[in-house]
Design an enzyme around this catalytic site. Structure first.
Site, PDB file in Angstrom:
ATOM      1  N   CYS A   1      -5.691 -41.149  -5.714  1.00 55.04           N
ATOM      2  CA  CYS A   1      -7.006 -40.790  -5.148  1.00 55.04           C
ATOM      3  C   CYS A   1      -8.134 -41.699  -5.629  1.00 55.04           C
ATOM      4  O   CYS A   1      -9.240 -41.661  -5.088  1.00 55.04           O
ATOM      5  CB  CYS A   1      -7.337 -39.338  -5.453  1.00 55.04           C
ATOM      6  SG  CYS A   1      -6.154 -38.196  -4.730  1.00 55.04           S
TER       7      CYS A   1
ATOM      8  N   HIS B   1     -14.939 -38.202  -5.085  1.00 60.32           N
ATOM      9  CA  HIS B   1     -13.667 -37.992  -4.392  1.00 60.32           C
ATOM     10  C   HIS B   1     -13.622 -36.547  -3.868  1.00 60.32           C
ATOM     11  O   HIS B   1     -13.823 -35.594  -4.620  1.00 60.32           O
ATOM     12  CB  HIS B   1     -12.510 -38.260  -5.355  1.00 60.32           C
ATOM     13  CG  HIS B   1     -11.198 -37.791  -4.840  1.00 60.32           C
ATOM     14  ND1 HIS B   1     -10.774 -38.075  -3.558  1.00 60.32           N
ATOM     15  CD2 HIS B   1     -10.225 -37.036  -5.408  1.00 60.32           C
ATOM     16  CE1 HIS B   1      -9.579 -37.520  -3.373  1.00 60.32           C
ATOM     17  NE2 HIS B   1      -9.238 -36.882  -4.476  1.00 60.32           N
TER      18      HIS B   1
ATOM     19  N   ASN C   1      -8.852 -33.117   1.361  1.00 64.81           N
ATOM     20  CA  ASN C   1      -8.629 -34.209   0.408  1.00 64.81           C
ATOM     21  C   ASN C   1      -7.742 -35.261   1.077  1.00 64.81           C
ATOM     22  O   ASN C   1      -6.568 -35.012   1.319  1.00 64.81           O
ATOM     23  CB  ASN C   1      -7.951 -33.638  -0.853  1.00 64.81           C
ATOM     24  CG  ASN C   1      -7.673 -34.702  -1.909  1.00 64.81           C
ATOM     25  OD1 ASN C   1      -7.771 -35.896  -1.638  1.00 64.81           O
ATOM     26  ND2 ASN C   1      -7.316 -34.266  -3.103  1.00 64.81           N
TER      27      ASN C   1
HETATM   28  N1  COA Z   1      -4.100 -19.285  -1.422  1.00 68.09           N
HETATM   29  C1  COA Z   1      -4.180 -18.140  -2.130  1.00 68.09           C
HETATM   30  N2  COA Z   1      -4.015 -18.087  -3.459  1.00 68.09           N
HETATM   31  C2  COA Z   1      -3.755 -19.243  -4.097  1.00 68.09           C
HETATM   32  C3  COA Z   1      -3.652 -20.473  -3.425  1.00 68.09           C
HETATM   33  C4  COA Z   1      -3.839 -20.460  -2.035  1.00 68.09           C
HETATM   34  N3  COA Z   1      -3.778 -21.575  -1.282  1.00 68.09           N
HETATM   35  N4  COA Z   1      -3.398 -21.444  -4.339  1.00 68.09           N
HETATM   36  C5  COA Z   1      -3.337 -20.842  -5.542  1.00 68.09           C
HETATM   37  N5  COA Z   1      -3.541 -19.514  -5.387  1.00 68.09           N
HETATM   38  C6  COA Z   1      -3.541 -18.463  -6.401  1.00 68.09           C
HETATM   39  C7  COA Z   1      -2.756 -18.815  -7.626  1.00 68.09           C
HETATM   40  O1  COA Z   1      -1.385 -18.535  -7.418  1.00 68.09           O
HETATM   41  C8  COA Z   1      -3.386 -17.893  -8.658  1.00 68.09           C
HETATM   42  O2  COA Z   1      -2.839 -16.618  -8.517  1.00 68.09           O
HETATM   43  P1  COA Z   1      -2.599 -15.696  -9.818  1.00 68.09           P
HETATM   44  O3  COA Z   1      -3.956 -15.502 -10.423  1.00 68.09           O
HETATM   45  O4  COA Z   1      -1.995 -14.476  -9.251  1.00 68.09           O
HETATM   46  O5  COA Z   1      -1.676 -16.489 -10.715  1.00 68.09           O
HETATM   47  C9  COA Z   1      -4.847 -17.849  -8.221  1.00 68.09           C
HETATM   48  O6  COA Z   1      -4.872 -18.289  -6.857  1.00 68.09           O
HETATM   49  C10 COA Z   1      -5.746 -18.736  -9.036  1.00 68.09           C
HETATM   50  O7  COA Z   1      -5.067 -19.969  -9.212  1.00 68.09           O
HETATM   51  P2  COA Z   1      -5.818 -21.217  -9.766  1.00 68.09           P
HETATM   52  O8  COA Z   1      -4.841 -22.316 -10.023  1.00 68.09           O
HETATM   53  O9  COA Z   1      -6.716 -20.787 -10.894  1.00 68.09           O
HETATM   54  O10 COA Z   1      -6.676 -21.578  -8.506  1.00 68.09           O
HETATM   55  P3  COA Z   1      -7.824 -22.592  -8.492  1.00 68.09           P
HETATM   56  O11 COA Z   1      -9.082 -21.895  -8.261  1.00 68.09           O
HETATM   57  O12 COA Z   1      -7.734 -23.534  -9.660  1.00 68.09           O
HETATM   58  O13 COA Z   1      -7.492 -23.433  -7.182  1.00 68.09           O
HETATM   59  C11 COA Z   1      -6.591 -25.589  -6.635  1.00 68.09           C
HETATM   60  C12 COA Z   1      -6.278 -24.156  -7.068  1.00 68.09           C
HETATM   61  C13 COA Z   1      -5.311 -26.360  -6.450  1.00 68.09           C
HETATM   62  C14 COA Z   1      -7.369 -25.544  -5.336  1.00 68.09           C
HETATM   63  C15 COA Z   1      -7.470 -26.211  -7.743  1.00 68.09           C
HETATM   64  O14 COA Z   1      -6.829 -26.041  -8.982  1.00 68.09           O
HETATM   65  C16 COA Z   1      -7.751 -27.665  -7.533  1.00 68.09           C
HETATM   66  O15 COA Z   1      -8.527 -28.013  -6.676  1.00 68.09           O
HETATM   67  N6  COA Z   1      -7.216 -28.513  -8.399  1.00 68.09           N
HETATM   68  C17 COA Z   1      -7.534 -29.924  -8.420  1.00 68.09           C
HETATM   69  C18 COA Z   1      -7.124 -30.678  -7.196  1.00 68.09           C
HETATM   70  C19 COA Z   1      -7.601 -32.107  -7.348  1.00 68.09           C
HETATM   71  O16 COA Z   1      -8.642 -32.372  -7.901  1.00 68.09           O
HETATM   72  N7  COA Z   1      -6.876 -33.056  -6.954  1.00 68.09           N
HETATM   73  C20 COA Z   1      -7.393 -34.412  -7.182  1.00 68.09           C
HETATM   74  C21 COA Z   1      -6.381 -35.329  -7.474  1.00 68.09           C
HETATM   75  S1  COA Z   1      -5.478 -35.646  -6.000  1.00 68.09           S
END
Ligand code: COA
Length: 360
Positions: free
Chosen positions: A117, A259, A289
């Site tokens: 990215c 990004h 993304n």
């Molecule tokens: N729909 C519903 N629930 C979801 C989900 C989705 N698409 N994805 C994750 N969850 C759930 C998880 O399973 C978790 O459930 P639990 O509490 O029962 O365990 C809950 O939501 C919270 O998970 P969490 O990982 O804390 O979510 P988050 O708010 O961090 O969002 C991402 C997940 C992937 C969107 C986030 O972590 C993210 O954006 N990460 C970085 C991505 C990035 O920057 N990439 C750049 C490099 S390519």
């Protein structure tokens, strides 16, 4: 970190998005995912994304975006092609030479650059260095990705956040400090985090020839929580470094584009830096993304609204797999973006996509 002599400028800005648009509901249903539109919007800011159909590839999008950047700069040629991508058409050879050939650019140097990215930011550093070194005058930097090809449709953490698309810039010599010139660059990496964003199989460590591998090995995997934390920290620190390098303050930045990974990450970085909300730009809601392509796509969407004055102090920052990250300080370009996205109302219309032929 490097402070170029600010005499290489972005002169043209081109984009191409595949015509198929998927809403949050559609992508959730498609993978049978346990998710909702409300969750995706509130946790990421994403509303829709573009996906390629089966006949299109990263190279196809790259050709259209590259052609669009040439048109935007009123140029007919480029003397180098750098393709920032982590989703090349094939593992071997690189995709860039074929893109250069299809653009009719002749025997120019052409190579792929994989910083995931952060690819566009790394690409700007390489392209401007080539100009400064006198190795080329007018490099075409294209960032093109088709993450829909590598994400696991059953993995709700990644299937909902990625989209496909391409953005490109044509660079060239310019007078110091004029619109589009690159004032400073910070590039960094930390390979100890290589497992946080990965496709485990398909390389020399685990080729997997002909073996039906586990989904966790053959699909893209991301440890979202860790990535989130590292993305905020590194984009913030890298932004501060590049601002200090060029002697700007966050107050003086009139365009901040990070990004487009997650709106919450972007807000956290901009809040920490103290960037006025009025000067934050992006299009994650529309394209999700798109990995390396995300910054040029966001720049083009901002430029198409004439939201930033040419020459305005601009801060770009990115973070991605590797881990890699980096930031660029530049003067906002004076370029009208050209988009060569085929019409979504004409299914199967690939008229702006050149087929790969031997003659150009
Ligand atoms: N729909 C519903 N629930 C979801 C989900 C989705 N698409 N994805 C994750 N969850 C759930 C998880 O399973 C978790 O459930 P639990 O509490 O029962 O365990 C809950 O939501 C919270 O998970 P969490 O990982 O804390 O979510 P988050 O708010 O961090 O969002 C991402 C997940 C992937 C969107 C986030 O972590 C993210 O954006 N990460 C970085 C991505 C990035 O920057 N990439 C750049 C490099 S390519």
């Amino acid at each position: 970190m490097t402070k170029p002599d600010a005499t290489t400028a972005i002169r043209g800005l081109g984009t191409c998005l595949p015509p198929q648009v998927l809403t949050n509901d559609e992508v959730a249903q498609r993978g049978g995912l346990d998710t909702t539109d409300a969750w995706i919007r509130s946790r990421t800011g994403i509303v829709r994304r573009h996906h390629v159909t089966k006949e299109l590839s990263t190279g196809d999008l790259a050709v259209s975006a590259g052609r669009a950047a040439l048109q935007s700069a009123h140029a007919t040629t480029a003397d180098c092609v750098i393709l920032a991508t982590s989703t090349p058409d094939r593992r071997c050879p690189a995709t860039a030479p074929e893109v250069a050939h299809r653009l009719g650019l002749g025997a120019v140097p052409a190579f792929d650059l994989n910083a995931v990215c952060s690819g566009f930011v790394y690409g700007l550093a390489v392209a401007s260095s080539l100009v400064t070194a006198g190795l080329c005058r007018q490099p075409l930097l294209i960032a093109s990705e088709t993450y829909s090809r590598i994400v696991d449709p059953l993995d709700r953490e990644t299937a909902v956040i990625f989209g496909d698309g391409a953005g490109a810039v044509l660079l060239g010599p310019a007078s110091a400090g004029s619109p589009g010139t690159i004032a400073g660059i910070d590039l960094e990496s930390d390979g100890s985090g290589s497992e946080l964003i990965t496709i485990a199989a398909g390389g020399s460590r685990l080729p997997g020839h002909g073996v039906l591998l586990d989904r966790d090995l053959r699909y893209f995997r991301m440890q979202g929580k860790d990535v989130y934390r590292q993305a905020v920290r590194h984009m913030h620190e890298s932004s501060l470094k590049v601002l200090s390098l060029v002697g700007w303050t966050a107050d003086s930045v009139e365009a901040f584009i990070g990004h487009q990974a997650n709106q919450r990450i972007l807000d956290a970085v901009a809040d920490r830096l103290g960037i006025d909300p009025h000067y934050r730009f992006g299009n994650i809601h529309d394209v999700a993304n798109t990995a390396a392509a995300s910054i040029p796509l966001a720049m083009a969407s901002t430029a198409s609204q004439a939201a930033v004055r040419p020459g305005a102090p601009t801060l770009l920052t990115a973070f991605g797999g590797g881990l890699t990250w980096g930031s660029v300080a530049l003067h906002w370009p004076d370029a009208r973006p050209v988009d060569l996205t085929p019409s979504a109302t004409a299914p199967g219309n690939t008229s702006t996509f050149s087929p790969p032929t031997q003659e150009s």
